[in-house]
Design a protein around this motif. Structure first.
Motif, PDB file in Angstrom:
ATOM      1  N   GLY A 132       0.940  -1.200  -0.081  1.00 56.89           N
ATOM      2  CA  GLY A 132       0.045  -0.104  -0.094  1.00 56.89           C
ATOM      3  C   GLY A 132       0.770   1.078   0.127  1.00 56.89           C
ATOM      4  O   GLY A 132       0.306   2.322  -0.302  1.00 56.89           O
ATOM      5  N   SER A 133       2.043   1.165   0.559  1.00 54.20           N
ATOM      6  CA  SER A 133       2.978   2.151   0.497  1.00 54.20           C
ATOM      7  C   SER A 133       3.859   2.145  -1.005  1.00 54.20           C
ATOM      8  O   SER A 133       4.932   2.715  -1.074  1.00 54.20           O
ATOM      9  N   GLY A 134       3.523   1.363  -1.773  1.00 57.39           N
ATOM     10  CA  GLY A 134       4.073   0.991  -3.115  1.00 57.39           C
ATOM     11  C   GLY A 134       3.933   2.038  -4.067  1.00 57.39           C
ATOM     12  O   GLY A 134       3.624   3.304  -3.896  1.00 57.39           O
ATOM     13  N   ALA A 135       4.051   1.628  -5.498  1.00 58.70           N
ATOM     14  CA  ALA A 135       4.085   2.613  -6.583  1.00 58.70           C
ATOM     15  C   ALA A 135       2.760   3.287  -6.723  1.00 58.70           C
ATOM     16  O   ALA A 135       1.615   2.873  -6.537  1.00 58.70           O
ATOM     17  N   GLY A 136       2.796   4.535  -7.170  1.00 55.00           N
ATOM     18  CA  GLY A 136       1.820   5.393  -7.090  1.00 55.00           C
ATOM     19  C   GLY A 136       1.285   5.856  -6.063  1.00 55.00           C
ATOM     20  O   GLY A 136       0.320   6.824  -5.933  1.00 55.00           O
ATOM     21  N   SER A 137       1.791   5.520  -4.827  1.00 58.95           N
ATOM     22  CA  SER A 137       1.173   5.840  -3.517  1.00 58.95           C
ATOM     23  C   SER A 137       0.994   7.065  -3.221  1.00 58.95           C
ATOM     24  O   SER A 137       0.027   7.932  -2.684  1.00 58.95           O
ATOM     25  N   THR A 138       2.238   8.291  -3.675  1.00 61.14           N
ATOM     26  CA  THR A 138       2.048   9.541  -3.261  1.00 61.14           C
ATOM     27  C   THR A 138       0.842  10.437  -3.925  1.00 61.14           C
ATOM     28  O   THR A 138       0.474  11.243  -3.311  1.00 61.14           O
ATOM     29  N   ASP A 139       0.601  10.044  -5.202  1.00 65.48           N
ATOM     30  CA  ASP A 139      -0.473  10.601  -6.041  1.00 65.48           C
ATOM     31  C   ASP A 139      -1.831  10.134  -5.274  1.00 65.48           C
ATOM     32  O   ASP A 139      -2.513  11.112  -5.194  1.00 65.48           O
ATOM     33  N   ARG A 140      -1.968   8.808  -5.188  1.00 62.70           N
ATOM     34  CA  ARG A 140      -3.239   8.604  -4.355  1.00 62.70           C
ATOM     35  C   ARG A 140      -3.346   9.058  -2.839  1.00 62.70           C
ATOM     36  O   ARG A 140      -4.241   9.514  -2.698  1.00 62.70           O
ATOM     37  N   GLN A 141      -2.117   9.164  -2.260  1.00 65.49           N
ATOM     38  CA  GLN A 141      -2.576   9.521  -0.899  1.00 65.49           C
ATOM     39  C   GLN A 141      -2.624  11.155  -0.937  1.00 65.49           C
ATOM     40  O   GLN A 141      -3.464  11.729  -0.166  1.00 65.49           O
ATOM     41  N   SER A 142      -2.100  11.916  -1.764  1.00 69.29           N
ATOM     42  CA  SER A 142      -2.202  13.265  -1.794  1.00 69.29           C
ATOM     43  C   SER A 142      -3.623  13.714  -2.142  1.00 69.29           C
ATOM     44  O   SER A 142      -4.204  14.535  -1.533  1.00 69.29           O
ATOM     45  N   GLN A 143      -4.264  13.121  -3.104  1.00 72.28           N
ATOM     46  CA  GLN A 143      -5.773  13.269  -3.256  1.00 72.28           C
ATOM     47  C   GLN A 143      -6.786  12.560  -2.231  1.00 72.28           C
ATOM     48  O   GLN A 143      -7.650  13.351  -1.913  1.00 72.28           O
ATOM     49  N   ASP A 144      -6.290  11.756  -1.587  1.00 72.04           N
ATOM     50  CA  ASP A 144      -7.271  11.125  -0.545  1.00 72.04           C
ATOM     51  C   ASP A 144      -7.190  12.071   0.764  1.00 72.04           C
ATOM     52  O   ASP A 144      -8.083  12.423   1.223  1.00 72.04           O
ATOM     53  N   ILE A 145      -5.994  12.588   1.088  1.00 77.06           N
ATOM     54  CA  ILE A 145      -5.693  13.399   1.920  1.00 77.06           C
ATOM     55  C   ILE A 145      -6.372  14.898   1.810  1.00 77.06           C
ATOM     56  O   ILE A 145      -7.212  15.403   2.531  1.00 77.06           O
ATOM     57  N   THR A 146      -6.269  15.165   0.584  1.00 77.40           N
ATOM     58  CA  THR A 146      -6.898  16.392   0.124  1.00 77.40           C
ATOM     59  C   THR A 146      -8.417  16.409   0.225  1.00 77.40           C
ATOM     60  O   THR A 146      -9.169  17.147   0.821  1.00 77.40           O
ATOM     61  N   GLY A 147      -8.835  15.247  -0.287  1.00 79.22           N
ATOM     62  CA  GLY A 147     -10.518  15.167  -0.141  1.00 79.22           C
ATOM     63  C   GLY A 147     -10.892  14.953   1.331  1.00 79.22           C
ATOM     64  O   GLY A 147     -12.025  15.672   1.623  1.00 79.22           O
ATOM     65  N   GLY A 235       0.844  14.216  -6.250  1.00 78.43           N
ATOM     66  CA  GLY A 235       1.925  13.714  -5.188  1.00 78.43           C
ATOM     67  C   GLY A 235       3.251  13.968  -6.150  1.00 78.43           C
ATOM     68  O   GLY A 235       3.113  14.629  -7.095  1.00 78.43           O
ATOM     69  N   MET A 236       4.263  13.108  -5.704  1.00 78.68           N
ATOM     70  CA  MET A 236       5.510  13.853  -6.270  1.00 78.68           C
ATOM     71  C   MET A 236       5.454  13.313  -7.995  1.00 78.68           C
ATOM     72  O   MET A 236       6.047  13.981  -8.715  1.00 78.68           O
ATOM     73  N   ASP A 237       4.853  11.981  -8.118  1.00 79.22           N
ATOM     74  CA  ASP A 237       5.063  11.594  -9.268  1.00 79.22           C
ATOM     75  C   ASP A 237       4.421  12.476 -10.431  1.00 79.22           C
ATOM     76  O   ASP A 237       4.895  12.633 -11.397  1.00 79.22           O
TER      77      ASP A 237
END
Length: 276
Positions: A132-147, A235-237
């Motif tokens: 869950g902390s793998g590929a693409g996580s920074t983008d998903r986490q950024s949107q989830d936290i923002t939401g 996120g970063m990516d």
């Protein structure tokens, strides 16, 4: 001396000890590996348009695919934990240098402790199998936290404040690199001419590249706050990929990516010449 005072003095001596200093140097090496890999992934994205993830998760996926992936993942996690402990010691007892005991320096060290502590936790979780902390996580986490923040009362202000923090951090990082303020944290007087040049080239280019990425994350966060749309957050990516959408095109992305590679190399230099 009271028991409390004696314990505090012992903790201060430990914070100044070889173990914490070694942990800091290993932490710089771990940070260097991650930024080097993210930069290489970003270069490949800029040159080929690949779907690889230029963020922490993408870097960890690359490490995991090697022959000694599991060992390397644990080494990176432990290294970042060592960095976190060193930053905590700076927050509690002050850092090296004449200005290291100031309140501002301690507060900044505390923020860095949280950042590297979270990073270490995520890397170690990845090593334990939590993809869950793998590929693409920074983008998903950024949107989830923002939401989630936008759903709170005054959510736009919370998102805007956090985004402004990232944007400010990006400008601060790039500005400090351009002004070469990193020199005061190095054993500059004992370094050779070639060593100084090496650290200047990697420190300036690497710091500016890293600052641009932080600034881009902040910019898109502000955009998400203004439009009340978490999908605008990146996120970063995605922030790195956004540089290819400028008039300069993919070449700006490649330039930023090379900067991230050089920041990784600069971090390796800090393992040797940083005053800890």
């Amino acid at each position: 001396m009271t028991t409390t005072g004696s314990s505090w003095a012992a903790a201060r001596r430990a914070a100044r000890g070889d173990a914490v200093r070694t942990g800091a140097r290993v932490g710089f090496a771990a940070r260097g590996v991650l930024y080097l890999l993210v930069g290489v992934l970003a270069v490949r994205i800029g040159l080929t348009g690949t779907n690889e993830q230029a963020d922490r998760g993408g870097a960890l996926t690359e490490v995991a695919a090697t022959s000694f992936g599991a060992v390397l993942l644990w080494a990176l996690g432990v290294g970042l934990a060592g960095m976190a402990v060193w930053r905590l010691s700076e927050a509690l007892f002050g850092s090296a240098g004449p200005e290291g005991d100031g309140a501002g320096k301690r507060a900044l060290a505390g923020a860095r402790f949280v950042f590297y502590g979270v990073s270490a936790f995520l890397v170690l979780a990845f090593a334990l199998g939590d993809r869950g902390s793998g590929a693409g996580s920074t983008d998903r986490q950024s949107q989830d936290i923002t939401g989630r923040l936008l759903a709170l009362p005054g959510g736009q202000w919370w998102v805007g404040a956090a985004a402004a923090g990232f944007l400010g951090a990006g400008l601060w990082i790039a500005g400090r690199a351009a002004l070469r303020t990193y020199r005061k944290h190095l054993t500059w007087g004992r370094m050779s001419k070639h060593q100084r040049r090496f650290m200047d080239v990697t420190g300036i280019a690497g710091g500016v590249g890293r600052g641009l990425v932080f600034g881009a994350v902040g910019y898109f966060g502000l955009k998400a706050a203004v439009t009340f749309d978490p999908k605008e957050s990146k996120g970063m990516d995605d922030a790195i990929r956004s540089f290819a959408q400028t008039p300069v095109g993919p070449w700006l992305l490649v330039a930023v990516a090379v900067g991230l590679v050089l920041f990784g190399v600069f971090s390796f230099g800090q393992t040797k010449w940083r005053d800890v």
